[in-house]
Design a protein around this motif. Structure first.
Motif, PDB file in Angstrom:
ATOM      1  N   ALA A 148      14.567 -26.748  81.541  1.00  0.00           N
ATOM      2  CA  ALA A 148      15.686 -26.798  82.313  1.00  0.00           C
ATOM      3  C   ALA A 148      16.402 -28.422  82.386  1.00  0.00           C
ATOM      4  O   ALA A 148      17.640 -28.266  82.651  1.00  0.00           O
ATOM      5  N   THR A 149      15.694 -29.451  82.164  1.00  0.00           N
ATOM      6  CA  THR A 149      16.218 -30.815  81.925  1.00  0.00           C
ATOM      7  C   THR A 149      17.257 -30.697  80.912  1.00  0.00           C
ATOM      8  O   THR A 149      18.317 -31.294  80.957  1.00  0.00           O
ATOM      9  N   LEU A 150      17.050 -29.965  79.639  1.00  0.00           N
ATOM     10  CA  LEU A 150      17.857 -29.915  78.653  1.00  0.00           C
ATOM     11  C   LEU A 150      18.900 -29.233  78.819  1.00  0.00           C
ATOM     12  O   LEU A 150      20.298 -29.618  78.407  1.00  0.00           O
ATOM     13  N   ALA A 151      18.878 -28.285  79.637  1.00  0.00           N
ATOM     14  CA  ALA A 151      19.954 -27.222  80.041  1.00  0.00           C
ATOM     15  C   ALA A 151      21.193 -28.157  81.008  1.00  0.00           C
ATOM     16  O   ALA A 151      22.204 -28.179  80.757  1.00  0.00           O
ATOM     17  N   VAL A 152      20.555 -28.777  82.079  1.00  0.00           N
ATOM     18  CA  VAL A 152      21.397 -29.532  83.040  1.00  0.00           C
ATOM     19  C   VAL A 152      22.040 -30.501  82.230  1.00  0.00           C
ATOM     20  O   VAL A 152      23.008 -31.055  82.746  1.00  0.00           O
ATOM     21  N   ALA A 153      21.066 -31.380  81.616  1.00  0.00           N
ATOM     22  CA  ALA A 153      21.815 -32.351  80.820  1.00  0.00           C
ATOM     23  C   ALA A 153      22.989 -32.461  79.848  1.00  0.00           C
ATOM     24  O   ALA A 153      24.015 -32.993  79.990  1.00  0.00           O
ATOM     25  N   TRP A 168      20.289 -23.841  89.142  1.00  0.00           N
ATOM     26  CA  TRP A 168      19.687 -23.210  87.909  1.00  0.00           C
ATOM     27  C   TRP A 168      18.277 -22.410  88.484  1.00  0.00           C
ATOM     28  O   TRP A 168      17.474 -23.175  89.027  1.00  0.00           O
ATOM     29  N   ILE A 169      18.390 -21.330  87.917  1.00  0.00           N
ATOM     30  CA  ILE A 169      16.948 -20.557  88.361  1.00  0.00           C
ATOM     31  C   ILE A 169      16.244 -20.391  86.792  1.00  0.00           C
ATOM     32  O   ILE A 169      16.697 -19.760  85.988  1.00  0.00           O
ATOM     33  N   VAL A 170      15.086 -20.748  86.884  1.00  0.00           N
ATOM     34  CA  VAL A 170      14.080 -20.418  85.614  1.00  0.00           C
ATOM     35  C   VAL A 170      13.282 -19.368  85.990  1.00  0.00           C
ATOM     36  O   VAL A 170      12.396 -19.618  87.078  1.00  0.00           O
ATOM     37  N   THR A 171      13.130 -18.241  85.270  1.00  0.00           N
ATOM     38  CA  THR A 171      12.356 -17.377  85.603  1.00  0.00           C
ATOM     39  C   THR A 171      12.003 -16.485  84.380  1.00  0.00           C
ATOM     40  O   THR A 171      12.721 -16.772  83.305  1.00  0.00           O
ATOM     41  N   ASP A 183      23.545 -36.497  81.278  1.00  0.00           N
ATOM     42  CA  ASP A 183      22.276 -37.128  81.124  1.00  0.00           C
ATOM     43  C   ASP A 183      21.903 -38.017  82.544  1.00  0.00           C
ATOM     44  O   ASP A 183      20.632 -37.961  82.833  1.00  0.00           O
ATOM     45  N   ASP A 184      23.026 -38.386  83.153  1.00  0.00           N
ATOM     46  CA  ASP A 184      22.709 -38.820  84.577  1.00  0.00           C
ATOM     47  C   ASP A 184      22.502 -37.941  85.588  1.00  0.00           C
ATOM     48  O   ASP A 184      22.443 -38.338  86.890  1.00  0.00           O
ATOM     49  N   ALA A 185      22.775 -36.590  85.385  1.00  0.00           N
ATOM     50  CA  ALA A 185      22.632 -35.513  86.610  1.00  0.00           C
ATOM     51  C   ALA A 185      21.192 -36.026  87.106  1.00  0.00           C
ATOM     52  O   ALA A 185      20.064 -35.980  86.350  1.00  0.00           O
TER      53      ALA A 185
END
Length: 482
Positions: free
Chosen positions: A100-105, A56-59, A110-112
């Motif tokens: 980003a944490t919400l997106a990945v979760a 993931w890229i946050v930009t 949630d364990d990612a």
């Protein structure tokens, strides 16, 4: 069971200490190094060597198409494994990491495990860094929020420091405290103590642990981030992007993740390492990426050194000659020149402030400006006129637009242009031209497989870039009605 590792690249920041190459419209992550690849390209390559999952890229939203074009030859990009979170405005690292944490979760559970990497770092020892990441992953799997410390080799005043406490498993240490950038005397004390490392700004943690920590240490930010995530929508400007809701995101507090979480949370660990890290924060770090001659002079671009030592020249085309100089940095671009002693490298931001205060836009734009459809280069301008070279990529188009004050004359240098002018649509071949009068709705497209190059002559009462009204745009640059 091994938890998935999802790298998150933070790609933003103006990089003011690297002006005049780094500017707001083309910031530091897009700077090319000695091998011709950008810092962002290097960071994605590093990330894809550490993970089989997505990156993931946050930009900033304005850098989305620029980022995609920059990374199009990377394996993860070709495989569709690069996804983007697009910020409507810069709000520092805590909001970026929270979203980003919400997106990945949501995407990975949630364990990612997240591995947060700024886009403007260089690492020479990739194997050594990978070993540190493995230790960080093991600690993060045990509910630690992990930061990476860099073995301090000198009393550096440009970095923050981490004081290590009790030893933990996997080669980590409990964090006793974070320390702001010190003066030289304190930096010497930290180096002598032996349990301080430079704060790298890289992190590793489980999604659920970061979200839980945010709820405790920054509840307003945590709640605001969840609201922003709920209000955000996918596929706003591309199938691989999530555009963050402007109103809710810009309402979040602008604060670093260090202040918001790591300095307050329990179970914070540091994994120290020595893997050839550099944050490429100023011109001396850039200089170090290029080979030195016998007098320790270095150059990026054409340069001549005569009776000079320990100098660096960055030239964008012209030959720069350094005569009788020592410890000097020279950065030459088509529209701005920087000359300074190396020991003033941290003060370049003062120059940028002076440029901004003067009313000049050279802190924002280069002479050549990247756009989602291609580039334009200002060749010359003066009272009531501007001359541009415009290059449109194959199968790309500018927005349907109108200008209040300027007229435009277009001459095709190479390629084929499709032109819309009010109700008319027609093709222009090489050496053909047309005239777009102020007030006419128009669009320029490249329907071919080769780049379209035109010369544009603007004339009128006002030829500023803000004299534009967009009616339709493939790149989401038309403001939506409330």
């Amino acid at each position: 069971m091994s938890l998935p590792l999802v790298p998150v690249i933070l790609s933003g920041g103006a990089g003011t200490r690297l002006w005049p190459v780094s500017r707001e419209a083309l910031p530091k992550p897009f700077m090319k190094l000695g091998d011709g690849r950008s810092l962002l390209h290097h960071t994605l390559a590093r990330a894809q060597r550490l993970s089989a999952d997505s990156v993931w890229i946050v930009t900033n939203r304005d850098y989305y198409f620029l980022s995609r074009d920059e990374l199009e030859d990377c394996a993860f990009a070709k495989d569709g494994k690069v996804r983007y979170l697009l910020e409507p405005a810069a709000r520092n690292t805590a909001p970026a990491i929270a979203l980003a944490t919400l997106a990945v979760a949501q995407a990975h559970g949630d364990d990612a495990l997240l591995l947060v990497l700024p886009a403007d770092h260089l690492i020479d020892d990739e194997a050594g860094f990978a070993a540190c990441v493995e230790r960080a992953k093991a600690l993060a799997s045990e509910e630690y929020l992990v930061t990476f410390g860099i073995a301090a080799k000198a009393p550096e005043t440009a970095y923050g420091y981490i004081e290590s406490g009790a030893a933990l498993t996997y080669g980590g240490f409990a964090v006793r405290r974070f320390v702001e950038k010190p003066d030289i005397e304190r930096a010497r004390e930290f180096l002598a103590a032996g349990n301080y490392s430079w704060n790298s700004g890289m992190f590793c943690f489980r999604a659920r642990d970061m979200l839980a920590a945010l709820d405790v240490t920054a509840p307003a930010l945590a709640g605001g981030a969840r609201a922003s995530w709920a209000a955000s929508h996918e596929h706003a400007v591309g199938k691989d992007a999530i555009e963050l809701d402007r109103d809710s995101f810009t309402a979040l507090e602008s604060i670093s993740i260090d202040y918001a979480v790591f300095e307050k949370a329990k179970s914070v660990a540091v994994v120290p390492g020595d893997f050839g890290w550099s944050d490429v924060g100023a011109w001396p770090e850039i200089a170090g990426q290029f080979p030195a001659d016998a007098q320790q002079n270095r150059a990026a671009g054409p340069a001549l050194f005569v009776d000079s030592s320990n100098c660096f020249v960055h030239s964008d085309g012209r030959v720069v000659a350094a005569l009788g100089l020592k410890d000097i940095v020279i950065v030459d671009t088509p529209d701005a020149l920087l000359v300074m002693p190396k020991d003033r490298a941290q003060d370049v931001k003062k120059v940028v402030q002076a440029v901004r205060a003067s009313g000049d836009d050279k802190h924002i734009f280069h002479r050549t400006v990247a756009r989602p459809w291609g580039t334009y280069t200002v060749l010359q301008e003066g009272p009531q006129f501007k001359l541009k070279r415009i290059e449109v990529k194959p199968m790309r188009s500018l927005s349907l637009q109108m200008h209040h004050y300027r007229n435009e004359h277009w001459i095709v240098v190479s390629g084929t242009a499709r032109v819309t002018a009010d109700e008319k649509e027609f093709l222009l071949a090489t050496n053909e031209s047309t005239y777009i009068k102020a007030g006419v709705r128009h669009r320029l497209e490249n329907p071919g497989s080769l780049p379209l190059v035109i010369i544009e002559v603007q004339s009128g009462q006002y030829v500023g870039e803000d004299d534009i009204v967009r009616f339709d745009d493939k790149y989401g640059r038309v403001e939506k009605s409330p």
